[in-house]
Every structure is written in structure tokens, then in C-alpha cells.
Design a protein around this motif. Sequence first.
Motif, PDB file in Angstrom:
ATOM      1  N   SER A 256      -7.479   4.819 -21.239  1.00 47.76           N
ATOM      2  CA  SER A 256      -6.165   4.257 -20.919  1.00 47.76           C
ATOM      3  C   SER A 256      -6.033   4.003 -19.427  1.00 47.76           C
ATOM      4  O   SER A 256      -5.513   2.965 -18.995  1.00 47.76           O
ATOM      5  CB  SER A 256      -5.071   5.208 -21.392  1.00 47.76           C
ATOM      6  N   ASP A 257      -6.518   4.940 -18.623  1.00 47.42           N
ATOM      7  CA  ASP A 257      -6.459   4.794 -17.172  1.00 47.42           C
ATOM      8  C   ASP A 257      -7.265   3.570 -16.725  1.00 47.42           C
ATOM      9  O   ASP A 257      -6.840   2.814 -15.841  1.00 47.42           O
ATOM     10  CB  ASP A 257      -7.001   6.061 -16.509  1.00 47.42           C
ATOM     11  N   PHE A 258      -8.433   3.369 -17.345  1.00 46.60           N
ATOM     12  CA  PHE A 258      -9.241   2.203 -16.994  1.00 46.60           C
ATOM     13  C   PHE A 258      -8.501   0.910 -17.317  1.00 46.60           C
ATOM     14  O   PHE A 258      -8.503  -0.033 -16.507  1.00 46.60           O
ATOM     15  CB  PHE A 258     -10.589   2.223 -17.725  1.00 46.60           C
ATOM     16  N   ALA A 259      -7.873   0.837 -18.483  1.00 45.16           N
ATOM     17  CA  ALA A 259      -7.134  -0.366 -18.861  1.00 45.16           C
ATOM     18  C   ALA A 259      -6.033  -0.662 -17.845  1.00 45.16           C
ATOM     19  O   ALA A 259      -5.838  -1.821 -17.440  1.00 45.16           O
ATOM     20  CB  ALA A 259      -6.542  -0.201 -20.258  1.00 45.16           C
ATOM     21  N   ASN A 260      -5.328   0.372 -17.407  1.00 43.42           N
ATOM     22  CA  ASN A 260      -4.275   0.189 -16.403  1.00 43.42           C
ATOM     23  C   ASN A 260      -4.848  -0.276 -15.073  1.00 43.42           C
ATOM     24  O   ASN A 260      -4.266  -1.144 -14.400  1.00 43.42           O
ATOM     25  CB  ASN A 260      -3.509   1.501 -16.202  1.00 43.42           C
ATOM     26  N   ARG A 261      -5.986   0.293 -14.685  1.00 46.04           N
ATOM     27  CA  ARG A 261      -6.611  -0.094 -13.414  1.00 46.04           C
ATOM     28  C   ARG A 261      -7.101  -1.547 -13.454  1.00 46.04           C
ATOM     29  O   ARG A 261      -7.002  -2.269 -12.455  1.00 46.04           O
ATOM     30  CB  ARG A 261      -7.780   0.838 -13.097  1.00 46.04           C
ATOM     31  N   LEU A 262      -7.619  -1.968 -14.593  1.00 48.35           N
ATOM     32  CA  LEU A 262      -8.087  -3.348 -14.715  1.00 48.35           C
ATOM     33  C   LEU A 262      -6.916  -4.327 -14.618  1.00 48.35           C
ATOM     34  O   LEU A 262      -7.011  -5.365 -13.956  1.00 48.35           O
ATOM     35  CB  LEU A 262      -8.842  -3.529 -16.036  1.00 48.35           C
ATOM     36  N   GLU A 263      -5.823  -4.010 -15.266  1.00 50.76           N
ATOM     37  CA  GLU A 263      -4.636  -4.869 -15.152  1.00 50.76           C
ATOM     38  C   GLU A 263      -4.142  -4.917 -13.706  1.00 50.76           C
ATOM     39  O   GLU A 263      -3.807  -5.989 -13.185  1.00 50.76           O
ATOM     40  CB  GLU A 263      -3.529  -4.365 -16.085  1.00 50.76           C
ATOM     41  N   LYS A 264      -4.074  -3.759 -13.061  1.00 50.50           N
ATOM     42  CA  LYS A 264      -3.593  -3.711 -11.676  1.00 50.50           C
ATOM     43  C   LYS A 264      -4.514  -4.501 -10.749  1.00 50.50           C
ATOM     44  O   LYS A 264      -4.047  -5.247  -9.868  1.00 50.50           O
ATOM     45  CB  LYS A 264      -3.482  -2.265 -11.200  1.00 50.50           C
ATOM     46  N   ALA A 265      -5.814  -4.355 -10.917  1.00 53.08           N
ATOM     47  CA  ALA A 265      -6.762  -5.088 -10.073  1.00 53.08           C
ATOM     48  C   ALA A 265      -6.582  -6.590 -10.242  1.00 53.08           C
ATOM     49  O   ALA A 265      -6.661  -7.360  -9.267  1.00 53.08           O
ATOM     50  CB  ALA A 265      -8.191  -4.680 -10.425  1.00 53.08           C
ATOM     51  N   THR A 266      -6.327  -7.028 -11.469  1.00 50.79           N
ATOM     52  CA  THR A 266      -6.135  -8.453 -11.750  1.00 50.79           C
ATOM     53  C   THR A 266      -4.880  -8.978 -11.069  1.00 50.79           C
ATOM     54  O   THR A 266      -4.903 -10.017 -10.391  1.00 50.79           O
ATOM     55  CB  THR A 266      -6.043  -8.678 -13.270  1.00 50.79           C
ATOM     56  N   LEU A 267      -3.772  -8.269 -11.223  1.00 51.32           N
ATOM     57  CA  LEU A 267      -2.511  -8.719 -10.649  1.00 51.32           C
ATOM     58  C   LEU A 267      -2.510  -8.589  -9.131  1.00 51.32           C
ATOM     59  O   LEU A 267      -1.964  -9.458  -8.426  1.00 51.32           O
ATOM     60  CB  LEU A 267      -1.346  -7.938 -11.252  1.00 51.32           C
ATOM     61  N   ASP A 268      -3.132  -7.532  -8.607  1.00 50.30           N
ATOM     62  CA  ASP A 268      -3.215  -7.370  -7.152  1.00 50.30           C
ATOM     63  C   ASP A 268      -3.976  -8.536  -6.514  1.00 50.30           C
ATOM     64  O   ASP A 268      -3.618  -8.996  -5.418  1.00 50.30           O
ATOM     65  CB  ASP A 268      -3.912  -6.057  -6.799  1.00 50.30           C
ATOM     66  N   LEU A 269      -5.021  -8.993  -7.177  1.00 49.49           N
ATOM     67  CA  LEU A 269      -5.804 -10.106  -6.642  1.00 49.49           C
ATOM     68  C   LEU A 269      -4.943 -11.357  -6.527  1.00 49.49           C
ATOM     69  O   LEU A 269      -4.956 -12.040  -5.491  1.00 49.49           O
ATOM     70  CB  LEU A 269      -7.018 -10.366  -7.546  1.00 49.49           C
ATOM     71  N   ILE A 270      -4.188 -11.654  -7.561  1.00 49.41           N
ATOM     72  CA  ILE A 270      -3.332 -12.845  -7.532  1.00 49.41           C
ATOM     73  C   ILE A 270      -2.235 -12.692  -6.484  1.00 49.41           C
ATOM     74  O   ILE A 270      -1.968 -13.615  -5.706  1.00 49.41           O
ATOM     75  CB  ILE A 270      -2.718 -13.095  -8.922  1.00 49.41           C
ATOM     76  N   GLU A 271      -1.619 -11.520  -6.440  1.00 50.59           N
ATOM     77  CA  GLU A 271      -0.519 -11.314  -5.491  1.00 50.59           C
ATOM     78  C   GLU A 271      -1.005 -11.258  -4.048  1.00 50.59           C
ATOM     79  O   GLU A 271      -0.215 -11.452  -3.110  1.00 50.59           O
ATOM     80  CB  GLU A 271       0.254 -10.049  -5.863  1.00 50.59           C
ATOM     81  N   SER A 272      -2.315 -11.058  -3.849  1.00 53.60           N
ATOM     82  CA  SER A 272      -2.877 -11.115  -2.496  1.00 53.60           C
ATOM     83  C   SER A 272      -3.112 -12.557  -2.044  1.00 53.60           C
ATOM     84  O   SER A 272      -3.448 -12.791  -0.874  1.00 53.60           O
ATOM     85  CB  SER A 272      -4.200 -10.343  -2.443  1.00 53.60           C
ATOM     86  N   GLY A 273      -2.977 -13.517  -2.992  1.00 51.47           N
ATOM     87  CA  GLY A 273      -3.103 -14.926  -2.633  1.00 51.47           C
ATOM     88  C   GLY A 273      -4.327 -15.630  -3.178  1.00 51.47           C
ATOM     89  O   GLY A 273      -4.512 -16.826  -2.959  1.00 51.47           O
ATOM     90  N   THR A 274      -5.184 -14.905  -3.913  1.00 51.42           N
ATOM     91  CA  THR A 274      -6.379 -15.498  -4.510  1.00 51.42           C
ATOM     92  C   THR A 274      -6.130 -15.713  -5.989  1.00 51.42           C
ATOM     93  O   THR A 274      -5.795 -14.768  -6.710  1.00 51.42           O
ATOM     94  CB  THR A 274      -7.601 -14.586  -4.308  1.00 51.42           C
ATOM     95  N   MET A 275      -6.325 -16.955  -6.466  1.00 56.26           N
ATOM     96  CA  MET A 275      -5.938 -17.279  -7.848  1.00 56.26           C
ATOM     97  C   MET A 275      -6.654 -18.521  -8.337  1.00 56.26           C
ATOM     98  O   MET A 275      -7.322 -19.226  -7.565  1.00 56.26           O
ATOM     99  CB  MET A 275      -4.420 -17.482  -7.929  1.00 56.26           C
ATOM    100  N   THR A 276      -6.494 -18.789  -9.631  1.00 53.83           N
ATOM    101  CA  THR A 276      -7.040 -20.010 -10.231  1.00 53.83           C
ATOM    102  C   THR A 276      -6.080 -21.180 -10.003  1.00 53.83           C
ATOM    103  O   THR A 276      -4.926 -20.996  -9.598  1.00 53.83           O
ATOM    104  CB  THR A 276      -7.284 -19.806 -11.735  1.00 53.83           C
ATOM    105  N   GLY A 277      -6.564 -22.383 -10.289  1.00 52.79           N
ATOM    106  CA  GLY A 277      -5.828 -23.591  -9.938  1.00 52.79           C
ATOM    107  C   GLY A 277      -4.463 -23.716 -10.578  1.00 52.79           C
ATOM    108  O   GLY A 277      -3.524 -24.231  -9.957  1.00 52.79           O
ATOM    109  N   ASP A 278      -4.327 -23.258 -11.817  1.00 52.26           N
ATOM    110  CA  ASP A 278      -3.045 -23.408 -12.506  1.00 52.26           C
ATOM    111  C   ASP A 278      -1.939 -22.652 -11.786  1.00 52.26           C
ATOM    112  O   ASP A 278      -0.807 -23.140 -11.678  1.00 52.26           O
ATOM    113  CB  ASP A 278      -3.165 -22.921 -13.960  1.00 52.26           C
TER     114      ASP A 278
END
Length: 398
Positions: free
Chosen positions: A350-372
Motif C-alpha cells: 500500500s505504501d508503494f502504491a501511494n509513493r508511486l502516485e505521489k511521485a507521478t503528481l509531484d513530477l507534473i506539479e514541478s512543471g514536467t509533463m506530457t503535451g496534453d
Amino acid sequence: MAKIQMKNAIAELDGDEMTRVLWEVIKEKLLNPFIDLKVEYYDLGLKARDDSNDGVTYEAAAAIKRLGVGVKCATITSNAARVTEYKLKQLTPSPNGIIRAELDGTVFRKPIILKNIRPSVSCWKKPLILGRHAYGDVYKNCEMETDGPGKAELVFTKADGTEIRKTIMEMKGPGILQGIHNLDASIESFARACFFYGLSEKLDVWFATKDTISKIYDGTFKQIFQHIYDTEYKEKFEQAGIEYFYTLIDDAVARVMKSEGGFLWACKNYDGDVMSDMVASASGSLAMMTSVLVSPDGVFEYEAAHGTVQRHYYKYLEGEKPSTNPVALIFAWTGALAKRAELDRTPELSDFANRLEKATLDLIESGTMTGDLSRLADPPAKEIVNSWQFIDLIAEKL
């Protein structure tokens, strides 16, 4: 590094086109390095379903029931063009429709909210959750073409052999016909699932149909919802400080566009299909919508709410690496892993699943994202990357 262990397997349902490509990359880069992944694999690619006459789809549904948790990649529902493109034997039905019917479940879809992606509907402040009935309507329809004039009838033959007949239309020339159905028991399961979900999340529940026009079909939905609410949930809702609200679907759409969100909008099967895409797109992107199918007996199937991203797949076949957003696919896996962890009492999973979600959202909120997402970002994106780069950057964070 020791890998996280799983006690029991998840039913894994592979899919089609660009999502199938990214599905494998996600497993390779984000899951297998960290988890001793236990799955029962079923290939629900279009050709595999056609070759098995959809036997593999029913096998996958049975596996989800048996294991309690499934995760599904996006799949193609064929049309005439797909029959030619994939050299199919026949038009194949919606695999999602089959699985929904087999599990008798309700689909709950929820947008993934980001600080730097503002919804197109400026008044939306909270996630708007769609509860989609998972049985019947056009997904289990019967249809035909007629080549000339004639009478179209709706006929029901009772178990004792007696018939009920209604004339649909005295057709003056060629046309088309469609018959759809639903079951009281399925509607009751749908209503209970929506009220249960609303109560557990402390959300108001809205339900909308067009019972002024479809007085029997839609009217039955309205009556069943009201009966179950009055007899089973009204007192619980009042104690929780939430409410159940019914209106016509056109009125619901107008109200939704002026609301703050933060409620569960229950829709019939096709209505939910359309409205969930509208909510997802207006919230940022179709690739930013989680989806879970929940059966009355507590079985869960997680998937992305979007399709197979056909246009990007053709670019991929030409040698390009498109900037396809994989977030909903990642969250399908994290949802399934978190549910498996809950059922098996494995907190490290469960902790891993939460960390993976956080890492994904943190990356986008840091300004790195896909074109859409870059077209919607405020402040503007710092870096636009393709799908492989995006997944690699998440892996680095992990």
C-alpha cells in the motif's frame, strides 16, 4: 534492493494500441523493479478476443471474481473499419460491457486533481465523481437493419408462453431498429453501490434520467433509486449531513456546469460513458481520470477511463515516440495494488502504491509533463516530455 512481496495475485487484462505499449513500459520501469509482481495474465487485445470468440474475456472476468482484484488496460471495441484493419472474423462486443455484466458492478470515475492544472469549468473546486451503471443499455443491445416497409414490434414471451406486444413503428421504408434492456436486480445493485459510496465518502448523491420521455425504462430507474434511498439510506444520509437529489439529466448537466463539484453524479450506462469523458476533459485531460468497477460482493477492477489512443499508436508505428499521458494507466495499477494490499494486509505494498502516485503528481506539479497537460498548465510547463521520458523521470523519483 529486496522487492516488495505480494501474497495473492491480481488479474491483469492487457489491451490494445498505444495503451498496450505503455502498459508494458509501466510494468518494466515502475513496477517490476520494486515489486515481486504476482498476476494472472489475460490478453484482451482485439485479435486475441476475436480468435477466442470472446472466451478470454469471460475467463478474465471469472479471474477477477476469484481473485477479488483486477487491473485492465484500455481495449478496442470493434466497428466495421476495425474488422478490416485487424482481419477479424466478426464484430466483437465491448469487453468492458461483458466484464461489467459478469461482475454486476458499478463504475466510479474520479478526476485526478493537480495544483497547476485548472479545470475548464472555472467554478469546479472539488472532484466531481461519476457513478456509471455497469449493465445493459446499448452495451448489451440487439439491433438490425430493415430493407423496406413493415411493422416493427417489441415482443415479450412470458415463461408460460403468453406474449405482450407493442408496435414500435409502422415503417414506410428502410431503417434501423434497436432493442435495449435492463434488470431490476441490476438497477438495485447500482443504486445501493452509489448510496454506499456516497455515504462512505460523505458525498451528496445526484441521480438523473429522462423519465419524462422514457416513462417506463427511465422511470423504473427513478422509482428503484427512490425506494432504496427511502427504505435503506435516508436516515443514514441525514445523520451524515448529506443528501440524495434527483433531477432530469438535462437539468443535471446545467447544474453541474455551475456547481463546485464534490458530489457523486450517478448515471445510467451510456449517460455515464459520455458524461465521464466530459468531466475528465473539463478537469484537465481524459488521461487524468481514475476508474474502478465495484461489484455488490466486493470485487474491484481498476482501469483507465480513456481509450487506446489510436492516433498516437499510428505515430508510434511510424517510429515516433509520442507524448501520450500514462497517468491514468499508472493509477489503474496503483489502485489495484492498494486494494490488493488492503485485502491481504500488506502495508508495504500500500505504501508503494501511494509513493508511486505521489511521485507521478509531484513530477507534473514541478512543471514536467506530457503535451496534453502542457496546454492547460498554469504556470506554463517547464518541460514537455514524451511518454518514455515521463515514466523514466517517475522511476528516478521512486
